[in-house]
Design a protein around this motif. Structure first.
Motif, short mmCIF file in Angstrom:
data_model
loop_
_atom_site.label_atom_id
_atom_site.label_comp_id
_atom_site.label_asym_id
_atom_site.label_seq_id
_atom_site.Cartn_x
_atom_site.Cartn_y
_atom_site.Cartn_z
N GLN A 1 7.46 6.18 -11.68
CA GLN A 1 7.42 5.46 -12.97
C GLN A 1 8.80 4.89 -13.34
O GLN A 1 9.37 5.22 -14.40
CB GLN A 1 6.93 6.40 -14.08
N PRO A 2 9.36 4.04 -12.49
CA PRO A 2 10.71 3.53 -12.77
C PRO A 2 10.72 2.53 -13.92
O PRO A 2 9.70 1.90 -14.23
CB PRO A 2 11.09 2.84 -11.45
N ASP A 3 11.89 2.39 -14.55
CA ASP A 3 12.06 1.35 -15.56
C ASP A 3 12.17 -0.03 -14.91
O ASP A 3 11.72 -1.02 -15.47
CB ASP A 3 13.33 1.62 -16.38
N TRP A 4 12.81 -0.07 -13.74
CA TRP A 4 13.01 -1.33 -13.03
C TRP A 4 12.77 -1.15 -11.54
O TRP A 4 13.10 -0.10 -10.97
CB TRP A 4 14.45 -1.83 -13.20
N VAL A 5 12.25 -2.17 -10.91
CA VAL A 5 12.30 -2.30 -9.45
C VAL A 5 13.24 -3.46 -9.15
O VAL A 5 13.02 -4.58 -9.59
CB VAL A 5 10.90 -2.57 -8.85
N VAL A 6 14.30 -3.15 -8.43
CA VAL A 6 15.29 -4.17 -8.07
C VAL A 6 15.03 -4.61 -6.63
O VAL A 6 15.07 -3.78 -5.71
CB VAL A 6 16.72 -3.62 -8.20
N VAL A 7 14.74 -5.87 -6.46
CA VAL A 7 14.51 -6.42 -5.12
C VAL A 7 15.61 -7.43 -4.82
O VAL A 7 16.15 -8.08 -5.71
CB VAL A 7 13.12 -7.07 -4.99
N ILE A 8 15.93 -7.56 -3.53
CA ILE A 8 17.08 -8.35 -3.12
C ILE A 8 16.67 -9.38 -2.08
O ILE A 8 15.92 -9.08 -1.15
CB ILE A 8 18.18 -7.44 -2.53
N GLY A 9 17.19 -10.59 -2.24
CA GLY A 9 17.06 -11.59 -1.19
C GLY A 9 15.71 -12.25 -1.10
O GLY A 9 15.04 -12.49 -2.12
N ASP A 10 15.27 -12.51 0.16
CA ASP A 10 14.10 -13.36 0.35
C ASP A 10 13.22 -12.95 1.53
O ASP A 10 12.47 -13.76 2.07
CB ASP A 10 14.56 -14.82 0.56
N VAL A 11 13.32 -11.69 1.94
CA VAL A 11 12.54 -11.25 3.10
C VAL A 11 11.13 -10.81 2.66
O VAL A 11 10.82 -10.77 1.47
CB VAL A 11 13.26 -10.10 3.84
N THR A 12 10.30 -10.48 3.62
CA THR A 12 8.93 -10.05 3.33
C THR A 12 8.92 -8.87 2.37
O THR A 12 8.11 -8.80 1.44
CB THR A 12 8.22 -9.66 4.65
N SER A 13 9.84 -7.93 2.57
CA SER A 13 9.92 -6.74 1.71
C SER A 13 10.18 -7.11 0.25
O SER A 13 9.68 -6.46 -0.67
CB SER A 13 11.03 -5.81 2.19
N THR A 14 10.99 -8.15 0.04
CA THR A 14 11.32 -8.58 -1.32
C THR A 14 10.06 -8.93 -2.10
O THR A 14 9.82 -8.43 -3.21
CB THR A 14 12.25 -9.81 -1.27
N LEU A 15 9.26 -9.80 -1.51
CA LEU A 15 8.03 -10.24 -2.19
C LEU A 15 7.02 -9.11 -2.29
O LEU A 15 6.39 -8.92 -3.35
CB LEU A 15 7.42 -11.43 -1.45
N ALA A 16 6.84 -8.33 -1.23
CA ALA A 16 5.84 -7.26 -1.23
C ALA A 16 6.12 -6.24 -2.32
O ALA A 16 5.20 -5.83 -3.06
CB ALA A 16 5.79 -6.60 0.15
N ASN B 1 4.65 -5.63 -9.99
CA ASN B 1 3.97 -6.47 -10.97
C ASN B 1 2.57 -5.96 -11.28
O ASN B 1 2.13 -5.95 -12.44
CB ASN B 1 3.93 -7.91 -10.46
N ARG B 2 1.86 -5.51 -10.26
CA ARG B 2 0.49 -5.01 -10.46
C ARG B 2 0.46 -3.80 -11.38
O ARG B 2 -0.53 -3.55 -12.07
CB ARG B 2 -0.13 -4.61 -9.11
N LEU B 3 1.57 -3.04 -11.39
CA LEU B 3 1.63 -1.83 -12.21
C LEU B 3 2.38 -2.05 -13.52
O LEU B 3 2.63 -1.10 -14.26
CB LEU B 3 2.28 -0.71 -11.41
N GLN C 1 0.82 -1.21 0.00
CA GLN C 1 0.00 0.00 0.00
C GLN C 1 0.86 1.26 0.00
O GLN C 1 0.53 2.25 -0.66
CB GLN C 1 -0.91 0.00 1.23
N ARG C 2 1.98 1.23 0.73
CA ARG C 2 2.82 2.43 0.83
C ARG C 2 3.79 2.55 -0.35
O ARG C 2 4.23 3.66 -0.67
CB ARG C 2 3.60 2.40 2.16
N PHE C 3 4.12 1.41 -0.96
CA PHE C 3 5.06 1.43 -2.07
C PHE C 3 4.37 1.81 -3.39
O PHE C 3 4.97 2.47 -4.24
CB PHE C 3 5.72 0.06 -2.19
N GLU C 4 3.13 1.44 -3.55
CA GLU C 4 2.42 1.68 -4.81
C GLU C 4 2.39 3.16 -5.21
O GLU C 4 2.69 3.48 -6.38
CB GLU C 4 1.00 1.11 -4.74
N PRO C 5 2.05 4.10 -4.32
CA PRO C 5 2.06 5.51 -4.73
C PRO C 5 3.43 6.00 -5.18
O PRO C 5 3.53 6.87 -6.06
CB PRO C 5 1.61 6.25 -3.45
N ILE C 6 4.49 5.45 -4.59
CA ILE C 6 5.84 5.83 -5.01
C ILE C 6 6.10 5.37 -6.43
O ILE C 6 6.66 6.11 -7.26
CB ILE C 6 6.88 5.22 -4.03
#
Length: 353
Positions: A74-89, A95-97, A64-69
């Protein structure tokens, strides 16, 4: 530790404007702010402040807090790291956007779906458009799961990038000397996984392990906030306070811990990243888990698994290691300090294409 070399590599490219988002999931000052300072990371561009709640609640709140950002930037990429809750969220929100996702440390699998991290890894890889792999097992796992090999890149390990860059700085901090220790004179311990520290049975076995190890060397134990809270709740903390050969510490900064790890006789842990760091440093490591998602640390490195926290199994292995009977080890391919640069090269080319 994994974001710092990536952010540095991104900042070095004039055609890229990186924005750093801190979800707040790791919110303890000693486990977050100090790492930003020591790793020369700037203040986050965005801080989401999601520090409490169950994993499900945290996932929803981060999205919910990341979506408005994402909508604003409007980034070209979202880079996520590892395997924590934040990674998947964050991957789900992107993906939704319809924003492309790059997953750093993709393809790792323990085979244990009772671990939240395992589910996070599987789902994030299923969503990712670009998957960056640390070891051969990651390539094998992704191929078996039907991930398009054209999207998978074997690049090495960003954790090792950080270690190489900060190793000499950690030596200058010299926490070994600061705590009155000598190189190879102590055993370094860390325990934090819920399966080990959230029950009286698990914590009881850990105390047995610590007591057993302390018969051979001083045990240095930086206690994770989660572990300390559970020890305190169950009235077990006093058992450790009275032990003359156990040095209980607050959580350490990255540099302090790296120095302690490099000079330990043996490391006992249930951490994923420490298995990799000890492999690079060639320090014997006993990992208290049934399985590891990082098999290269066993195949090539110094890591050994100890299932079900069995104190006698641990004692026998510990005696072997302290006697110098350590298996030969070698560095895994591409664990050379240049992983972040390889990742950024691939992202730049993907964007140009």
């Amino acid at each position: 530790m994994k974001a710092a070399p990536l952010h540095r590599a991104l900042m070095n490219r004039s055609q890229i404007t990186p924005k750093l988002v801190h979800t707040g999931q790791h919110y303890d000052v000693r486990m977050s702010a100090v790492f930003f300072q020591q790793l020369d990371l700037p203040e986050p561009d965005y801080y989401l402040g999601v520090s409490t709640g169950t994993p499900t609640q945290q996932t929803a709140e981060i999205m919910q807090r990341f979506e408005p950002i994402l909508i604003e930037e409007q980034p070209d990429w979202v880079v996520v790291i590892g395997d924590v809750t934040s990674t998947l969220a964050c991957a789900l929100a992107a993906n939704r956007l319809g924003i492309r996702i790059a997953h750093v440390e993709a393809g790792l699998r323990s085979g244990d779906r009772t671990m939240p991290e395992e589910i996070n890894r599987i789902l994030t890889d299923a969503l990712a458009d670009c998957l960056f792999v640390t070891e051969q097992a990651g390539l094998d796992n992704l191929r078996r799961e039907g991930i398009n090999p054209a999207n998978v890149y074997f690049v090495g390990n960003v954790m090792v990038d950080s270690l190489i860059q900060h190793r000499s700085k950690a030596s200058r901090v010299n926490s070994v000397r600061a705590f009155g220790l000598q190189s190879r004179s102590y055993i370094l311990a860390t325990m934090h996984r819920p399966s080990n520290v959230d029950t009286q049975t698990g914590l009881g076995r850990i105390l047995q392990l610590i007591d057993c190890a302390s018969q051979y060397r001083t045990v240095v134990w930086p206690v994770h906030p989660r572990t300390r809270a559970n020890l305190d709740k169950l009235g077990l903390l006093t058992q450790l306070d009275t032990s003359s050969n156990v040095l209980l510490l607050e959580p350490q900064g990255y540099l302090e811990f790296l120095n302690l790890m490099e000079h330990a006789a043996v490391v006992m842990t249930d951490s994923g990243g420490i298995q990799e760091e000890t492999t690079y440093l060639r320090v014997p490591c006993l990992t208290f888990r049934e399985r590891t998602e990082r098999p290269v640390t066993i195949e090539l490195g110094t890591n050994q698994l100890v299932a079900d926290l069995n104190p006698e199994t641990a004692r026998l292995k510990l005696v072997e290691l302290l006697a110098g009977r350590v298996k030969p080890s070698q560095l895994p391919p591409l664990w050379d300090g240049h992983t972040a640069d390889r990742i950024v090269d691939i992202l730049v080319k993907a964007n140009e294409g």
